[in-house]
Design a protein around this motif. Structure first.
Motif, PDB file in Angstrom:
ATOM      1  N   PHE A 196       0.069  -6.521   2.996  1.00  0.00           N
ATOM      2  CA  PHE A 196      -0.628  -5.799   3.214  1.00  0.00           C
ATOM      3  C   PHE A 196      -2.223  -6.128   3.428  1.00  0.00           C
ATOM      4  CE2 PHE A 196      -1.394  -6.698  -1.460  1.00  0.00           C
ATOM      5  CZ  PHE A 196      -2.601  -6.843  -1.598  1.00  0.00           C
ATOM      6  N   SER A 197      -2.928  -5.257   4.244  1.00  0.00           N
ATOM      7  CA  SER A 197      -4.238  -5.992   4.728  1.00  0.00           C
ATOM      8  C   SER A 197      -5.379  -4.782   4.503  1.00  0.00           C
ATOM      9  CB  SER A 197      -4.392  -6.431   6.380  1.00  0.00           C
ATOM     10  OG  SER A 197      -3.806  -5.000   7.073  1.00  0.00           O
ATOM     11  N   ASN A 198      -4.921  -3.565   4.001  1.00  0.00           N
ATOM     12  CA  ASN A 198      -5.993  -2.446   3.651  1.00  0.00           C
ATOM     13  C   ASN A 198      -5.201  -1.543   2.601  1.00  0.00           C
ATOM     14  OD1 ASN A 198      -4.244  -0.382   5.028  1.00  0.00           O
ATOM     15  ND2 ASN A 198      -4.945  -1.404   6.976  1.00  0.00           N
ATOM     16  N   ILE A 203       4.105  -6.890  -3.616  1.00  0.00           N
ATOM     17  CA  ILE A 203       3.481  -6.852  -2.385  1.00  0.00           C
ATOM     18  C   ILE A 203       2.368  -7.829  -2.279  1.00  0.00           C
ATOM     19  CG2 ILE A 203       4.174  -4.730  -1.833  1.00  0.00           C
ATOM     20  CD1 ILE A 203       1.234  -3.362  -2.296  1.00  0.00           C
ATOM     21  N   LEU A 218       3.068   0.576   0.647  1.00  0.00           N
ATOM     22  CA  LEU A 218       4.027  -0.335   0.372  1.00  0.00           C
ATOM     23  C   LEU A 218       4.387  -0.386  -1.065  1.00  0.00           C
ATOM     24  CD1 LEU A 218       2.845  -3.477   2.237  1.00  0.00           C
ATOM     25  CD2 LEU A 218       4.907  -2.151   2.801  1.00  0.00           C
ATOM     26  N   THR A 219       3.327   0.148  -2.043  1.00  0.00           N
ATOM     27  CA  THR A 219       3.544   0.169  -3.452  1.00  0.00           C
ATOM     28  C   THR A 219       4.686   1.241  -3.746  1.00  0.00           C
ATOM     29  OG1 THR A 219       1.535  -0.573  -3.949  1.00  0.00           O
ATOM     30  CG2 THR A 219       2.400   0.701  -5.640  1.00  0.00           C
ATOM     31  N   GLU A 263      -2.047   0.573   3.325  1.00  0.00           N
ATOM     32  CA  GLU A 263      -0.856  -0.322   3.230  1.00  0.00           C
ATOM     33  C   GLU A 263      -0.551  -0.731   1.772  1.00  0.00           C
ATOM     34  OE1 GLU A 263      -1.361  -2.511   7.657  1.00  0.00           O
ATOM     35  OE2 GLU A 263      -1.757  -3.559   5.832  1.00  0.00           O
ATOM     36  N   ILE A 264      -1.336  -0.789   1.076  1.00  0.00           N
ATOM     37  CA  ILE A 264      -1.218  -0.936  -0.420  1.00  0.00           C
ATOM     38  C   ILE A 264      -0.554   0.128  -1.100  1.00  0.00           C
ATOM     39  CG2 ILE A 264      -2.416  -1.219  -2.835  1.00  0.00           C
ATOM     40  CD1 ILE A 264      -4.385  -3.017  -1.511  1.00  0.00           C
ATOM     41  N   TYR A 296       6.142  -6.931   3.574  1.00  0.00           N
ATOM     42  CA  TYR A 296       5.629  -6.560   2.209  1.00  0.00           C
ATOM     43  C   TYR A 296       4.284  -6.989   2.360  1.00  0.00           C
ATOM     44  CZ  TYR A 296      10.100  -4.442   1.096  1.00  0.00           C
ATOM     45  OH  TYR A 296      11.172  -3.455   1.073  1.00  0.00           O
ATOM     46  N   GLU A 350      -2.386  -9.982   3.111  1.00  0.00           N
ATOM     47  CA  GLU A 350      -2.069 -10.644   4.318  1.00  0.00           C
ATOM     48  C   GLU A 350      -2.891 -12.148   4.514  1.00  0.00           C
ATOM     49  OE1 GLU A 350      -1.126 -12.383   7.961  1.00  0.00           O
ATOM     50  OE2 GLU A 350      -0.177 -10.579   7.218  1.00  0.00           O
TER      51      GLU A 350
END
Length: 395
Positions: free
Chosen positions: A257-259, A236, A266-267, A262-263, A255, A239
């Motif tokens: 992430f910006s925060n 991932i 998405l992980t 989301e990490i 995939y 952004e």
């Protein structure tokens, strides 16, 4: 010199991705058996070369950038898988080029006003080879993590530490963007996560090889994700426009992430449903094969070219010098900041002592007031006043 080719990329900053691009360009030239020189940005003899290959990297930028304007070279040259920053409106000189390639469709659209055919070619770092003798043993299953300072708030950082500490993986913090002081930041994080370790500062090919041995990768670096992708290691990516362009071309933009939320999300998604990039990699490698063939048709071939050991060692020395340069700059900056903090602390301590002296002075003065006749008389006055008030109110 007219029979030689010049290669021109960001060989000043020492950034991992840019150094890796230089390695990939030298690899292409050597495999094509083409005589070449690596051009430094202060070289005034670039016009003596038959062709100059420029890029890749994030080189094309808006006007009046002292460093990046040097890459806007006129003549029958080759633009090699380059990224575009902002929206420069002065790229018409590229119409003189023999061959123009951008590293993403998003970058190519920014130069859509050109009257010149252009193509999208993946970053040539995808052509790199793993090191055969790699000294670091990886304890698997393993997740690589590359984070930059200030990506989290203090609260989010604590939540990340708690989350990462519970993962049933060995976590390897990988310094990639040294100019961001990522090593220092991740060293502090690693101290709080028992199932982790921070890797030493490594050369680009070492980073490339190491990432290929991981099970998953979380990264803020575009080239970190490219290294992961070409090894078919699910990842991932943070952004950014250049990161989004890279993933959009492969249908992987979901995939980014910006925060922290989301990490984590998405992980877990990648771990539970790991992607297989095999078909995408085959397409990219085919494009790169065609790209190398196109370069071969343009640049002069020299059948007497011999790859010497000295040449290989020279490349290695160049790598080390670039990396040492950026680390020395970082050290100088950190030393300067440390001295500034020392001065600030000295000033704070001086003010603190001054405030303590004032506190002691006022404390002594207050004791004098409490012992004075006037204070005693005032206390008697207020006591009498309260007594009279109670009598009146009681009546």
């Amino acid at each position: 010199m007219k029979n030689k080719v010049g290669i021109m990329y960001d060989n000043i900053s020492g950034n991992t991705g840019d150094v890796a691009i230089g390695i990939s360009l030298r690899k292409i030239m050597k495999e094509l058996k083409v005589d070449f020189d690596e051009i430094l940005l202060n070289n005034i003899d670039v016009l003596k070369y038959n062709t100059v290959i420029i890029g890749g990297g994030h080189l094309l930028r808006e006007n009046s950038d002292f460093f990046y304007d040097k890459f806007k070279l006129r003549g029958p040259n080759i633009l090699n898988s380059v990224g575009v920053v902002g929206n420069p409106n002065d790229l018409q000189y590229l119409e003189e080029y023999k061959y123009v390639t951008f590293r993403s469709e998003g970058d190519r659209k920014k130069a859509g006003y050109l009257n010149k055919k252009s193509s999208v070619v993946p970053c040539t770092t995808m052509l790199l080879d793993d090191l055969q003798d790699f000294p670091i043993h990886i304890k698997r299953p393993a997740i690589g993590v590359h984070l930059i300072p200030n990506i989290f708030s203090k609260e989010e950082e604590g939540l990340f530490v708690k989350w990462a500490s519970k993962l049933p993986y060995t976590i390897y913090f990988i310094p990639i963007t040294h100019y961001n002081y990522d090593y220092i930041y991740m060293s502090k994080l690693s101290q709080r996560i028992s199932n982790s370790r921070v890797l030493p500062i490594m050369k680009p090919l070492e980073i490339f090889t190491f990432i290929g041995k991981l099970d998953y990768l979380i990264t803020c670096s575009l080239h970190g994700s490219i290294f992961s992708y070409i090894h078919n290691v699910p990842f991932i990516l943070m952004e950014q426009e250049k990161s989004r362009f890279f993933l959009e071309d492969r249908g992987l933009q979901g995939y980014l992430f910006s925060n922290l939320k989301e990490i984590i999300g998405l992980t877990e998604k990648v771990i539970n449903n790991p992607l297989d990039y095999s078909n995408l990699i085959v397409k990219d490698k085919k494009i790169l094969e065609e790209h190398v063939e196109n370069i071969k048709q343009i640049v002069p071939n020299n059948s007497t070219y011999i790859l010497s050991k000295e040449c290989t060692e020279s490349d290695e020395i160049t790598q080390l010098n670039l990396q040492n340069g950026i680390l020395q700059i970082n050290l100088s900056k950190l030393t300067y900041e440390l001295e500034a903090y020392k001065k600030e602390i000295k000033g704070i301590n001086f003010r603190l002592k001054d405030e303590e002296s004032k506190h002691m002075y006022y404390k002594k003065e207050l004791k004098k007031i409490y012992r004075s006749r006037g204070w005693k008389a005032l206390k008697k006055f207020y006591s009498l006043k309260d007594f009279i008030s109670k009598k009146i109110n009681g009546a």
